[in-house]
Design an enzyme around this catalytic site. Structure first.
Site, PDB file in Angstrom:
ATOM      1  N   ILE A 102      28.111   3.346  35.243  1.00  0.00           N
ATOM      2  CA  ILE A 102      28.725   3.445  36.563  1.00  0.00           C
ATOM      3  C   ILE A 102      28.943   2.049  37.138  1.00  0.00           C
ATOM      4  CG2 ILE A 102      27.605   5.672  36.930  1.00  0.00           C
ATOM      5  CD1 ILE A 102      25.827   4.274  39.020  1.00  0.00           C
ATOM      6  N   ASN A 142      18.917   5.803  33.143  1.00  0.00           N
ATOM      7  CA  ASN A 142      19.162   4.400  32.801  1.00  0.00           C
ATOM      8  C   ASN A 142      20.019   3.746  33.882  1.00  0.00           C
ATOM      9  OD1 ASN A 142      20.175   1.957  31.653  1.00  0.00           O
ATOM     10  ND2 ASN A 142      19.809   2.762  29.613  1.00  0.00           N
ATOM     11  N   LEU A 144      21.814   1.216  33.814  1.00  0.00           N
ATOM     12  CA  LEU A 144      23.082   0.698  33.303  1.00  0.00           C
ATOM     13  C   LEU A 144      24.022   1.816  32.842  1.00  0.00           C
ATOM     14  CD1 LEU A 144      21.834  -2.358  31.206  1.00  0.00           C
ATOM     15  CD2 LEU A 144      22.716  -2.341  33.550  1.00  0.00           C
ATOM     16  N   GLU A 145      23.572   3.050  32.946  1.00  0.00           N
ATOM     17  CA  GLU A 145      24.427   4.170  32.532  1.00  0.00           C
ATOM     18  C   GLU A 145      24.709   5.077  33.725  1.00  0.00           C
ATOM     19  OE1 GLU A 145      23.672   5.746  28.507  1.00  0.00           O
ATOM     20  OE2 GLU A 145      22.056   4.260  28.388  1.00  0.00           O
ATOM     21  N   MET A 146      23.949   6.138  33.901  1.00  0.00           N
ATOM     22  CA  MET A 146      24.213   7.047  35.014  1.00  0.00           C
ATOM     23  C   MET A 146      23.448   6.677  36.281  1.00  0.00           C
ATOM     24  SD  MET A 146      24.380  10.720  33.057  1.00  0.00           S
ATOM     25  CE  MET A 146      25.814  11.182  32.095  1.00  0.00           C
TER      26      MET A 146
END
Length: 341
Positions: A102, A142, A144-146
């Site tokens: 995101i 995470n 750096l992800e969701m």
């Protein structure tokens, strides 16, 4: 004394015969390319096996998991679903060197394909998740992800009456982090890609591989690629150090190490696990570039050259590289009746 000398010489002669005999025996896998209709047995390793059929799982759970897999509300800003990085139209990956989360956050490793992931012995490059359920929870949390959490996700999903009804019918506890990942993992277990040309070959269809592809398969076996890329996934069933026969991390264009380069060491803290990773499956490898945990090889040809150099200690000829690549392309399977592109 003479009898002892003669006996000793006889033993030496017998040993010499055995050495010469076994030294000239080809690996069973190379000799049996066309012999078995169901598997190619590897010398000292697991067989190469065709993929099993898609399992029969509860349709309602599969449907719920599929909806969740494509639902962007699992992310903090409602912009990213599981399918955003595991794009089923792109080989089950994102075809990027590293995942983009995101707000454009860049991850640290290449996204593995979700196709056939249910057959991996562990999940993630470093093996930190032992099940699909554990893996499904990872990206949600995470940053750096969701960049989300169950405390944030569940209230959003409960606003959806269809979700509330489905979870109440399928799970005694209703909607929870555990039931969400169970549904997603149930759907992911149906994401198998059978009926590749190689699968058809293993099942006895000798014409499924062309002479060039068969030549590449012979090279794949005789060079030793199958010592790590074996089993039903042609990989995915063991750990291995990246750089067995050379220092890959010293030689790659980007020499600076990042934590993700340490691989399994980040999980165990053991020195022997430094630069050790789960061996990736080669299923559908032709449609899941770029390659390796760092996404450093943008073509299959480059990946084969690097593997030859750093894992096998060989500088492969261009002819052999092209033959092996031709074989690897036969590992592309089908999804929903169509060969992956």
């Amino acid at each position: 004394m003479k009898k002892l000398i003669l006996a000793f010489l006889a033993v030496l002669f017998a040993m010499l015969v055995l050495v010469l005999w076994f030294g000239n025996v080809k690996p069973p896998a190379a000799d049996a390319l066309l012999a078995s209709p169901h598997a190619t047995q590897l010398h000292g390793g697991d067989a190469l096996l065709p993929l099993p059929p898609v399992p029969a799982l509860p349709e309602e759970k599969v449907a719920l998991g599929k909806r969740l897999f494509f639902d962007q509300r699992l992310s903090h800003d409602n912009s990213l679903a599981c399918a955003g990085c595991h794009d089923l139209a792109r080989g089950g990956s994102d075809r990027l060197p590293a995942a983009i989360g995101i707000a454009g956050a860049r991850g640290s490793v290449n996204t593995p394909t979700v196709f056939n992931a249910a057959l991996n012995f562990v999940q993630f490059w470093d093996g930190r998740a032992s099940t699909l359920e554990e893996q499904a929870a990872g990206p949600v949390h995470n940053p750096l992800e969701m960049a989300s959490s169950w405390a944030e996700v569940i209230p959003k999903l409960k606003l959806d009456s269809d979700y509330r009804r489905a979870f109440q019918q399928l799970y005694p506890e209703g909607m929870s982090g555990q039931s969400i990942v169970d549904a997603i993992a149930t759907y992911e277990r149906t994401l198998l890609t059978p009926n590749s040309p190689f699968d058809r070959f293993l099942r006895g269809e000798k014409s499924a591989l062309s002479p060039r592809e068969l030549d590449g398969y012979r090279h794949f076996l005789e060079y030793g690629c199958a010592s790590c890329h074996q089993g039903v996934l042609i990989g995915g069933n063991m750990y291995q150090r990246f750089g067995v026969m050379g220092d890959y991390f010293r030689d790659r264009p980007v020499a600076r190490l990042i934590p993700a380069d340490l691989g399994r060491f980040n999980v165990t803290g053991r020195e022997e696990d430094r630069h050790v990773f789960k061996v990736p499956s080669l299923r559908n490898v032709a449609v899941t570039a770029p390659y390796f945990h760092d996404g450093s090889a943008d073509t299959l040809e480059k990946a084969v050259v690097i593997m030859g150099r750093y894992q096998l200690g060989r500088e492969l000829s261009e002819i052999d590289v092209q033959a092996i690549v031709a074989f690897l392309r036969t590992l592309t399977g089908e999804w929903e009746g169509q060969r992956l592109q």
